[in-house]
Design an enzyme around this catalytic site. Structure first.
Site, PDB file in Angstrom:
ATOM      1  N   HIS A   7      29.323  33.513  46.329  1.00 51.57           N
ATOM      2  CA  HIS A   7      29.384  34.516  47.478  1.00 51.57           C
ATOM      3  C   HIS A   7      27.763  34.355  48.399  1.00 51.57           C
ATOM      4  O   HIS A   7      26.925  35.154  47.099  1.00 51.57           O
ATOM      5  CB  HIS A   7      30.107  35.471  47.223  1.00 51.57           C
ATOM      6  CG  HIS A   7      29.337  35.733  45.626  1.00 51.57           C
ATOM      7  ND1 HIS A   7      28.719  36.937  45.652  1.00 51.57           N
ATOM      8  CD2 HIS A   7      29.367  35.895  44.335  1.00 51.57           C
ATOM      9  CE1 HIS A   7      28.106  37.668  44.635  1.00 51.57           C
ATOM     10  NE2 HIS A   7      28.679  36.954  43.709  1.00 51.57           N
ATOM     11  N   GLU A  36      32.357  39.598  47.992  1.00 54.71           N
ATOM     12  CA  GLU A  36      32.708  39.291  46.643  1.00 54.71           C
ATOM     13  C   GLU A  36      32.821  40.606  45.750  1.00 54.71           C
ATOM     14  O   GLU A  36      33.791  41.188  45.476  1.00 54.71           O
ATOM     15  CB  GLU A  36      32.355  37.809  45.821  1.00 54.71           C
ATOM     16  CG  GLU A  36      32.918  37.324  44.482  1.00 54.71           C
ATOM     17  CD  GLU A  36      32.904  38.136  43.419  1.00 54.71           C
ATOM     18  OE1 GLU A  36      32.996  38.237  42.171  1.00 54.71           O
ATOM     19  OE2 GLU A  36      31.460  38.890  43.317  1.00 54.71           O
ATOM     20  N   ASP A  96      29.258  31.058  40.692  1.00 52.30           N
ATOM     21  CA  ASP A  96      28.871  32.159  40.188  1.00 52.30           C
ATOM     22  C   ASP A  96      28.679  32.822  39.105  1.00 52.30           C
ATOM     23  O   ASP A  96      28.684  33.870  38.294  1.00 52.30           O
ATOM     24  CB  ASP A  96      29.638  33.074  40.991  1.00 52.30           C
ATOM     25  CG  ASP A  96      30.018  34.158  41.424  1.00 52.30           C
ATOM     26  OD1 ASP A  96      28.104  34.982  40.969  1.00 52.30           O
ATOM     27  OD2 ASP A  96      31.048  35.495  41.458  1.00 52.30           O
TER      28      ASP A  96
HETATM   29 ZN   LIG Z   1      28.552  36.717  41.085  1.00 55.90          ZN
END
Ligand SMILES: [Zn+2]
Length: 459
Positions: A282, A328, A356
């Protein structure tokens, strides 16, 4: 003499047979995996790309910096010769922290400043702040049990992350309801504000923000994260002087929605161009720092995974996409929009891989999907061992690709070592200094190899 010749011929034949079987044993995938790894480790762009990206500053969804990051991502993938690069519109909330966030514990004879930062989505306080007595709790159910006693008070959620969890994401998951749903629960029973212990295992002076979510029909009360050191201190002060008050002042505000984008770059498949393997992270971050680990690392690894494939002139069977998801941190809206568009267009996604969890030393990958997908991942471990990335476990897809999982797409998550992630997560410490170039590149090399295997060999 004839016998000697016959012996020599037999020996020659033996060598030929041995050479042939050695050739048969040579695995072309192993050769490609090594080339990809070397490309990322020797000629890699992951770290230099991250240095560029963080120069923009924090990339809060809906902000001017987020818009600059969109331009950067598009230009970056074009410069690496991706076949198609485009922007996918997505509507995101706009929220601003504003200049003011302060808190003070007021005792009979002393005052202590408390280090706080507004939670994402939080409303601000009235000018001059709110001042009230404080009730310390360790969970949402405690607030419900207190009922009317909560009225007019500041609720202080102080349940630490569980240090017995070796995987720190489990410890985070165990504590995060206080931040995400704690303010709404406290508001329901008439609290005037909320303080939440920062979600980190470390005792330090940095408040860690993160989104909170109000009930759509509920009252919105100001909510702030408190540094772990000050959470310990406030708890100790409350034991000495239970009727102390805290004054909290926040200038945060919600400002409706604005237009933004996911950034998508594609390498077209040679054989099945309409089947996709997605690699992403993201692009938005919190505003307190540069978002170098969360999720700048995932962004540059996702770009690098495809750059290396392109740089080696490889053309895998299926199409590969790098997706830089927007928003996100503020509701996962980019991921929702991407999956919605994919469904409407009938696009077939074979798999989606997200990074992530920080750009730390790789351990491997988790998979959300069938047992046979896990078997594939295990079988590919031999190509990932050199980057120390052969861990293959069941798990859940990350937020941005979760909506694709709901459509039946197999999801992979990059799993690095998690011990230092929450030192930086959502705090002012998440700067480029938090990222080790070598660790970042090792992870990118493993992602490139897995992306290529998925696109070439399928599941
Ligand atoms: Zn993150």
């Amino acid at each position: 003499m004839r016998q000697i010749l016959a012996t020599i011929s037999l020996l020659t034949l033996g060598f030929l047979v041995m050479a042939a079987s050695k050739d048969a044993a040579k695995d072309p995938a192993s050769d490609t995996a090594e080339k990809l790894r070397n490309e990322v480790l020797v000629n890699g762009h992951a770290y230099s790309d991250l240095v560029e990206l963080v120069k923009i500053g924090g990339r809060l969804s809906g902000s001017q910096n987020a818009a600059l990051a969109v331009e950067w991502g598009k230009h970056k993938m074009e410069s690496y010769g991706f076949d198609n690069v485009w922007l996918q519109p997505v509507t995101v909330p706009k929220w601003e922290r504003g200049p003011l966030e302060q808190a003070m514990a007021i005792l009979k004879k002393h005052k202590y400043n408390l280090r706080v930062t507004a939670l994402g989505n939080s409303v601000g306080t009235p000018a001059g702040g709110v001042r009230a007595q404080v009730i310390e709790v360790h969970g949402l159910d405690e607030v419900t049990a207190l009922g009317d006693q909560v009225k007019g008070k500041i609720i202080f959620y102080n349940r630490p992350m569980d240090p017995s969890k070796v995987n720190t994401f489990e410890a985070y998951g165990g504590g995060s309801d206080q931040r995400f749903a704690g303010p709404a629960r406290a508001a329901k029973f008439g609290a005037v504000a909320v303080l939440v212990r920062s979600l980190t295992l470390r005792l330090d002076d940095h408040p860690h923000t993160g989104a909170t979510h109000y009930d759509s029909d509920g009252t919105k009360i100001p909510a702030a994260a408190l540094s772990t050191n000050d959470a310990e201190r406030l708890s100790a002060l409350l034991k000495k002087e239970p009727d102390l008050t805290v004054r909290l002042e926040l200038s945060a505000k919600q400002l409706g929605t604005v237009a933004s984008f996911n950034v998508i770059g594609e390498l077209t498949g040679r054989d099945k161009p309409d089947e996709y393997v997605l690699v992403g992270g993201h692009l938005d971050s919190w505003d307190l720092a540069q978002g170098a680990q969360d999720d700048g690392a995932g962004i540059v690894q996702s770009i690098e995974a495809l750059r290396a494939i392109r740089a080696l002139g490889l053309h895998p069977r299926r199409s590969l996409r790098t997706v830089l998801f927007m928003s996100e941190e503020m509701g996962g809206l980019g991921g929702v929009e991407y999956a919605k568009q994919a469904k409407e267009k009938g696009e077939k996604h074979l798999a989606a891989l997200e990074s992530d969890n920080g750009g730390f030393t790789p351990l491997g990958f988790s998979v959300q999907g069938s047992d046979s997908a896990l078997e594939h991942l295990r079988a590919w471990g031999k190509y990932l061992v050199p980057a120390h990335a052969d861990l293959a476990i069941k798990g859940h897809g990350e937020t941005d690709i979760e909506p694709l999982g709901d459509l039946g797409v197999t999801l992979f998550s990059f799993v690095p070592d998690s011990q230092r992630y929450f030192d930086y997560h959502h705090a002012e410490t998440d700067t480029i200094e938090a990222v080790n170039p070598r660790e970042l590149q090792l992870g990118a090399s493993a992602m490139s190899v897995l992306a290529w295997l998925l696109a070439e060999q399928g599941l």
